[in-house]
Design a protein around this motif. Structure first.
Motif, mmCIF file in Angstrom:
data_model
loop_
_atom_site.group_PDB
_atom_site.id
_atom_site.type_symbol
_atom_site.label_atom_id
_atom_site.label_comp_id
_atom_site.label_asym_id
_atom_site.label_seq_id
_atom_site.Cartn_x
_atom_site.Cartn_y
_atom_site.Cartn_z
ATOM 1 N N THR A 74 0.826 -1.208 0.000
ATOM 2 C CA THR A 74 0.000 0.000 0.000
ATOM 3 C C THR A 74 0.855 1.251 0.000
ATOM 4 O O THR A 74 0.614 2.196 -0.766
ATOM 5 C CB THR A 74 -0.942 0.005 1.220
ATOM 6 N N GLY A 77 2.383 1.682 -3.384
ATOM 7 C CA GLY A 77 1.495 1.500 -4.525
ATOM 8 C C GLY A 77 1.412 2.741 -5.395
ATOM 9 O O GLY A 77 1.924 3.812 -5.068
ATOM 10 N N ASN A 78 0.731 2.579 -6.526
ATOM 11 C CA ASN A 78 0.610 3.675 -7.491
ATOM 12 C C ASN A 78 -0.498 4.659 -7.126
ATOM 13 O O ASN A 78 -0.572 5.746 -7.688
ATOM 14 C CB ASN A 78 0.345 3.106 -8.886
ATOM 15 N N ASP A 79 -1.379 4.266 -6.206
ATOM 16 C CA ASP A 79 -2.469 5.153 -5.785
ATOM 17 C C ASP A 79 -1.951 6.060 -4.671
ATOM 18 O O ASP A 79 -1.891 5.681 -3.510
ATOM 19 C CB ASP A 79 -3.646 4.317 -5.289
ATOM 20 N N ASN A 80 -1.574 7.279 -5.036
ATOM 21 C CA ASN A 80 -0.938 8.182 -4.077
ATOM 22 C C ASN A 80 -1.862 8.528 -2.909
ATOM 23 O O ASN A 80 -1.417 8.641 -1.768
ATOM 24 C CB ASN A 80 -0.493 9.471 -4.775
ATOM 25 N N ALA A 81 -3.142 8.709 -3.195
ATOM 26 C CA ALA A 81 -4.079 9.063 -2.128
ATOM 27 C C ALA A 81 -4.192 7.932 -1.110
ATOM 28 O O ALA A 81 -4.192 8.160 0.104
ATOM 29 C CB ALA A 81 -5.448 9.386 -2.723
ATOM 30 N N THR A 82 -4.258 6.688 -1.591
ATOM 31 C CA THR A 82 -4.341 5.538 -0.693
ATOM 32 C C THR A 82 -3.056 5.374 0.103
ATOM 33 O O THR A 82 -3.083 5.088 1.305
ATOM 34 C CB THR A 82 -4.620 4.247 -1.495
ATOM 35 N N SER A 83 -1.915 5.564 -0.568
ATOM 36 C CA SER A 83 -0.621 5.452 0.110
ATOM 37 C C SER A 83 -0.479 6.499 1.204
ATOM 38 O O SER A 83 -0.049 6.199 2.320
ATOM 39 C CB SER A 83 0.527 5.604 -0.901
#
Length: 290
Positions: A74, A77-83
């Motif tokens: 996580t 990961g490529n999802d910056n908001a989730t990271s």
């Protein structure tokens, strides 16, 4: 006498220097009485550095049940908001766990298994207390003759040596004889990882961990990341993964601590800063109520 030994304040280095990774003679726990003619000192470090080092230590155990578990998938990961959300939750849990482990004005004695020792403030190890079993008062701070700060190890060791010489000829001689081993060890950074660089970010570490096949080896944090990715299994793999978890936690905490700190954290650490002779960080002044 060296002690009480404070976790994440050179305790492992001190034990190793005297030939025992556990507790050689003279390395006193805080509950042990001080011999009448002894000269006793303890080593401390900047309270904020100590807090972050403790977070790194706890986070280096990559188990999902770990309250400070680092989810590399996580975080990197490529999802910056989730990271970002996952890392923010981690930082919040790290601060909350430290604050909960160090309630102000509550002098109860800590028992193994209740709280991870790396989540306790330095003053916990130095404060005097009443033993829960015997009911006897146990002096700790009162028996110390000197405090040595890791960041000023050479100068503080010299000052403590002069105090020891006034105490007794034998104490002064021991401090003089031990100086080179202690100072040289610190200069070689035996216990303080070369990877503990505040300016470094987590992003290169994530890229090295998650992308490509790469080769083992290399130095510093990226070397650990490459090894964690390349090793198939076994002790080498688990050791490298532990280092990566700890390094990610260390860098994320400094990224947040350099720009902000909660009122609760600053309040808990206020006495450590005052009593151990460190300046309160600028970001804590806006929260200061004491």
């Amino acid at each position: 006498l060296a002690g009480p030994l404070i976790p994440k304040a050179g305790s492992t280095t001190l034990r190793a220097l005297w030939g025992d990774t556990e507790r050689p003679r003279g390395m006193y726990p805080r509950s042990q009485a001080k011999p009448g003619r002894a000269f006793q000192f303890a080593i401390v470090r900047n309270p904020l550095e100590h807090f972050v080092a403790g977070v790194k230590q706890v986070a280096s155990y990559p188990k999902p049940t770990n309250p400070l578990h680092v989810d590399i998938g996580t975080w990197c990961g490529n999802d910056n908001a989730t990271s970002e959300a996952a890392r923010a939750r981690f930082a919040e849990a790290a601060v909350r766990g430290f604050v909960d482990a160090n309630p102000i004005g509550t002098p109860e004695d800590w028992r193994p298994g209740q709280v991870n020792e790396h989540r306790l403030s330095q003053l916990f190890w130095l404060r005097s207390y009443v033993d829960a079993e015997s009911g006897k008062y146990v002096p700790v701070a009162e028996r110390l003759d000197a405090l040595i700060r890791m960041e000023q190890l050479e100068a503080d060791w010299e000052a403590a040596t002069r105090q020891a010489e006034e105490h007794s000829e034998a104490a002064g001689a021991w401090m003089r004889a031990s100086r080179e081993r202690v100072v040289h060890s610190r200069q070689r950074r035996d216990h303080i990882s070369e990877d503990d660089d505040r300016a470094a970010t987590w992003a290169p570490l994530c890229r090295s961990t998650t992308q490509g096949s790469g080769a083992k080896g290399g130095g510093g944090d990226l070397g650990w990341a490459a090894k964690a990715r390349a090793e198939k299994s076994g002790k080498g793999k688990s050791n490298a993964v532990r280092h990566v978890h700890g390094l990610l936690a260390h860098r994320e905490m400094w990224r947040r601590m350099e720009t902000n700190a909660t009122r609760a954290l600053c309040t808990v650490l206020a006495d450590d800063f005052a009593c151990l002779r460190y300046a309160l960080p600028l970001f804590c002044h806006q929260h200061s109520t004491r």
